[in-house]
Design a protein around this motif. Sequence first.
Motif, PDB file in Angstrom:
ATOM      1  N   THR A 139       0.112  -6.643   2.117  1.00 18.96           N
ATOM      2  CA  THR A 139      -1.195  -6.068   1.804  1.00 18.96           C
ATOM      3  C   THR A 139      -2.217  -6.614   2.796  1.00 18.96           C
ATOM      4  O   THR A 139      -1.893  -7.451   3.637  1.00 18.96           O
ATOM      5  N   THR A 143       7.801  -5.399  -6.638  1.00 19.03           N
ATOM      6  CA  THR A 143       6.707  -5.412  -7.620  1.00 19.03           C
ATOM      7  C   THR A 143       7.260  -5.519  -9.032  1.00 19.03           C
ATOM      8  O   THR A 143       6.785  -6.314  -9.860  1.00 19.03           O
ATOM      9  N   LYS A 145      -4.156  -8.710  -5.936  1.00 19.00           N
ATOM     10  CA  LYS A 145      -4.053  -9.372  -4.624  1.00 19.00           C
ATOM     11  C   LYS A 145      -3.330 -10.715  -4.753  1.00 19.00           C
ATOM     12  O   LYS A 145      -2.470 -11.053  -3.924  1.00 19.00           O
ATOM     13  N   ILE A 185       8.344  -3.068  -1.338  1.00 18.47           N
ATOM     14  CA  ILE A 185       7.144  -2.974  -2.181  1.00 18.47           C
ATOM     15  C   ILE A 185       7.467  -2.609  -3.638  1.00 18.47           C
ATOM     16  O   ILE A 185       7.119  -3.353  -4.559  1.00 18.47           O
ATOM     17  N   LEU A 191      -0.584   3.224  -0.611  1.00 21.01           N
ATOM     18  CA  LEU A 191      -0.131   2.484   0.566  1.00 21.01           C
ATOM     19  C   LEU A 191      -0.854   2.926   1.831  1.00 21.01           C
ATOM     20  O   LEU A 191      -1.288   4.078   1.950  1.00 21.01           O
ATOM     21  N   GLU A 210     -12.149  -7.130   1.703  1.00 24.42           N
ATOM     22  CA  GLU A 210     -10.817  -6.918   2.260  1.00 24.42           C
ATOM     23  C   GLU A 210     -10.902  -6.411   3.690  1.00 24.42           C
ATOM     24  O   GLU A 210     -11.814  -5.649   4.040  1.00 24.42           O
ATOM     25  N   LYS A 238       1.762  -1.178   3.834  1.00 25.39           N
ATOM     26  CA  LYS A 238       1.078  -2.239   3.096  1.00 25.39           C
ATOM     27  C   LYS A 238       0.390  -1.622   1.870  1.00 25.39           C
ATOM     28  O   LYS A 238      -0.033  -0.469   1.916  1.00 25.39           O
ATOM     29  N   VAL A 239       0.253  -2.419   0.820  1.00 18.96           N
ATOM     30  CA  VAL A 239      -0.375  -1.931  -0.410  1.00 18.96           C
ATOM     31  C   VAL A 239      -1.894  -1.955  -0.256  1.00 18.96           C
ATOM     32  O   VAL A 239      -2.486  -2.994   0.042  1.00 18.96           O
ATOM     33  N   VAL A 240      -2.525  -0.797  -0.482  1.00 16.96           N
ATOM     34  CA  VAL A 240      -3.982  -0.712  -0.564  1.00 16.96           C
ATOM     35  C   VAL A 240      -4.404  -1.083  -1.972  1.00 16.96           C
ATOM     36  O   VAL A 240      -5.311  -1.884  -2.185  1.00 16.96           O
ATOM     37  N   GLU A 241      -3.739  -0.491  -2.960  1.00 15.85           N
ATOM     38  CA  GLU A 241      -4.019  -0.789  -4.361  1.00 15.85           C
ATOM     39  C   GLU A 241      -2.859  -0.310  -5.217  1.00 15.85           C
ATOM     40  O   GLU A 241      -2.088   0.562  -4.821  1.00 15.85           O
ATOM     41  N   TYR A 242      -2.764  -0.900  -6.393  1.00 16.44           N
ATOM     42  CA  TYR A 242      -1.834  -0.429  -7.413  1.00 16.44           C
ATOM     43  C   TYR A 242      -2.611   0.361  -8.465  1.00 16.44           C
ATOM     44  O   TYR A 242      -3.771   0.072  -8.761  1.00 16.44           O
ATOM     45  N   MET A 290       0.384 -10.039  -5.227  1.00 13.41           N
ATOM     46  CA  MET A 290       1.064  -9.663  -3.978  1.00 13.41           C
ATOM     47  C   MET A 290       1.241 -10.853  -3.059  1.00 13.41           C
ATOM     48  O   MET A 290       2.300 -11.021  -2.426  1.00 13.41           O
TER      49      MET A 290
END
Length: 430
Positions: free
Chosen positions: A120, A259, A110, A255, A278, A191, A286-290, A113
């Motif tokens: 995100t 990154t 987070k 994204i 995403l 979040e 938007k990114v939820v998680e990597y 980002m």
Amino acid sequence: MKTYNVLLIGSGGREHALAWKMAQSPLLDHLYTVPGNPGTAQYGTNISVDTSDFEKVLGVVNEHDIDIVVVGPEKPLVDGITDFLTGKGVNVFGPTSRAAQLEGSKSFAKEFMQRHNIPTAAYKTFKSSQFDEAFEYIKTENRYPVVLKADGLAGGKGVFICENETEVKKRLRQLSNDEKLKDAASTLVVEEFMQGQEVSVFAICDGEIARVLHNAQDHKRIGEGDTGLNTGGMGAYAPAPLLTPELKNEIEKSIIQPTIDGMKADGNPYLGILYAGLMITEEGPKVVEYNCRFGDPECQVILPPLKSDLLDLILAATGSSLKNEIIQLTNRYYCSVVLASGGYPSSYEKGFEITGISDIDKKSLVFHSGTANKDGKLVTDGGRVLNVVGNGEKLQDAIDHAYKNVKRITFKNSYYRSDIGKKGLKTLES
């Protein structure tokens, strides 16, 4: 033509799919898998070694003249297997421990980002000693649903979507007391809940550039209609109709490449698979998680349509020459349904005989996830047991093909969702 001895790390459905795909490459000399499963054994040699013991892994590398190590799961990456092996002169496909913190620490991701202006959800972090403060913060904000995320690795089970104050209390208590979660929850990320549809985008990266391999949509919840507890994944399909060519381009530009650029700028060049989970919101992706590796079960639906030589791509990534590679895909849909042990993701029994795999048709695929050979029989040995993959020119055809073959495989207390892919069908209809 030079051929390569490859060591694959891991034992799940993802690793069976990776073994299956790399075995198709003319560049492969011999494949070794540590520790592997009955599925990976079909394509090479399984070696029973603890993957957390890096010295023993190095021993396998030296004994079998391994040219490249491909790391499947996230934990060895986060724990530093790439750093250890590359420090011994071994070629490794997978990010360093620091780069793998994109998955290993939600708060790291987070902050990364935020620093690099990658879209995100809004968030706030709390230490485990501050869970009372987290509860008061959520109560004051009074915005539901709200998402609670354990900062560290939790096998896909450390994320909770809470609909009300009562559920927040329950999940905070669980994150504090559950032996399997409390280490991962030493830091908590609170979040905002993002409205939209999720999609997973997978890119292969060489530290400088990324090439998108494919996309898929996973089904995380245990129950029909995306209800119940989060799991490691109950099924997936590819590609997601949600992702138009325009949206794919936007994701690459806003994204994926940012990154890779951001990691390089921070001194943590990213080499390996970048899996961006995403949310496609009204404001855009938007990114939820990597994640720092192939998804499981997404890997099982994005590798079958890949026409490009996977081992060649991996070698190009470790040789910093991805710019010369073009990703080629078939235009077929693939659908994977996970057959799980009844009771998963909570408690479940193991050791039940599996029958019917030999009855599936030749156009479908079965990847082993939690299986073992015992007394000459194939038995269940995990929560997620098998992945049955169907395909077709249309998404409905792929779904029908998968379920037709699911019904041919049986074991005691088996469970599967019957709605994998339905979200994609709704998108196509709209």
